[in-house]
Scaffold this active site. Structure first.
Site, PDB file in Angstrom:
ATOM      1  N   HIS A   1      -4.772  -5.036   8.792  1.00  0.00           N
ATOM      2  CA  HIS A   1      -4.708  -4.800   7.341  1.00  0.00           C
ATOM      3  C   HIS A   1      -5.391  -5.881   6.510  1.00  0.00           C
ATOM      4  O   HIS A   1      -5.781  -5.610   5.380  1.00  0.00           O
ATOM      5  CB  HIS A   1      -3.243  -4.686   6.896  1.00  0.00           C
ATOM      6  CG  HIS A   1      -2.612  -3.379   7.281  1.00  0.00           C
ATOM      7  ND1 HIS A   1      -1.421  -2.939   6.753  1.00  0.00           N
ATOM      8  CD2 HIS A   1      -3.028  -2.405   8.141  1.00  0.00           C
ATOM      9  CE1 HIS A   1      -1.117  -1.751   7.268  1.00  0.00           C
ATOM     10  NE2 HIS A   1      -2.072  -1.414   8.126  1.00  0.00           N
TER      11      HIS A   1
ATOM     12  N   HIS B   1      -7.816  -0.817   3.067  1.00  0.00           N
ATOM     13  CA  HIS B   1      -7.557  -2.254   3.210  1.00  0.00           C
ATOM     14  C   HIS B   1      -8.768  -3.081   2.769  1.00  0.00           C
ATOM     15  O   HIS B   1      -8.614  -4.194   2.278  1.00  0.00           O
ATOM     16  CB  HIS B   1      -7.163  -2.571   4.646  1.00  0.00           C
ATOM     17  CG  HIS B   1      -5.956  -1.802   5.081  1.00  0.00           C
ATOM     18  ND1 HIS B   1      -4.717  -1.989   4.529  1.00  0.00           N
ATOM     19  CD2 HIS B   1      -5.830  -0.786   5.973  1.00  0.00           C
ATOM     20  CE1 HIS B   1      -3.852  -1.145   5.070  1.00  0.00           C
ATOM     21  NE2 HIS B   1      -4.508  -0.402   5.952  1.00  0.00           N
TER      22      HIS B   1
END
Ligand code: RB5
Length: 149
Positions: A104, A139
């Protein structure tokens, strides 16, 4: 194993991370990874900032894509490294954090606490962190919002 993907790693520690740095370095070299070690080179007391800055600077300017920093808790090293533009240093003393920091957050420096975890876990964290790709997508947009001018 992915440590073949990232061929050059820059590492640094203070005295509290020195022993672990040596173990991690031996693991990486044993798998053919080129390692630049900025020190420290003994258990004599030093300032973590001096070594954190050297590693973060070379990630920030693109000389290296990935770095590893180790101090007693990992806190001082992560605070120091994250002041450099483009550095995403992740303090990850557990596997889930190490994995998610890649998936992420596209972390480019792994920070470990030499006084908090053992060498076996440290090596597992490094191996997992190197093997885990960035998920990208939403992300990436979030990473682009991190920098403050
Ligand atoms: C050194 O004693 C210690 O303060 C350092 O290794 C680190 O934990 C700082 O965040």
């Amino acid at each position: 194993m992915c440590v073949g993907v990232v061929m050059k790693i820059i590492m640094g520690s203070d005295h509290a991370g020195f022993a672990m740095k040596e173990k991690v370095k031996a693991f990486l070299k044993g798998r053919g990874v080129e390692v630049e070690d900025v020190g420290t080179h003994s258990e004599a007391s030093v300032d973590y900032t001096d070594f954190g800055k050297q590693v973060a600077c070379k990630i920030s300017d693109g000389t290296f894509e990935r770095g590893i920093l180790i101090c007693g808790t990992g806190l001082g090293m992560s605070m120091t490294a994250n002041r450099f533009k483009g550095v995403r240093a992740a303090l990850a003393n557990d596997l889930f954090s190490a994995i998610m920091s890649r998936r992420h957050n596209d972390s480019n420096i792994l920070v470990l606490g030499g006084r908090l975890i053992g060498d076996t876990l440290a090596v597992q964290l490094v191996e997992t962190w190197l093997e885990t790709p960035f998920d990208g997508g939403r992300h990436q947009r979030r990473l682009e919002k991190m920098d403050v001018d």
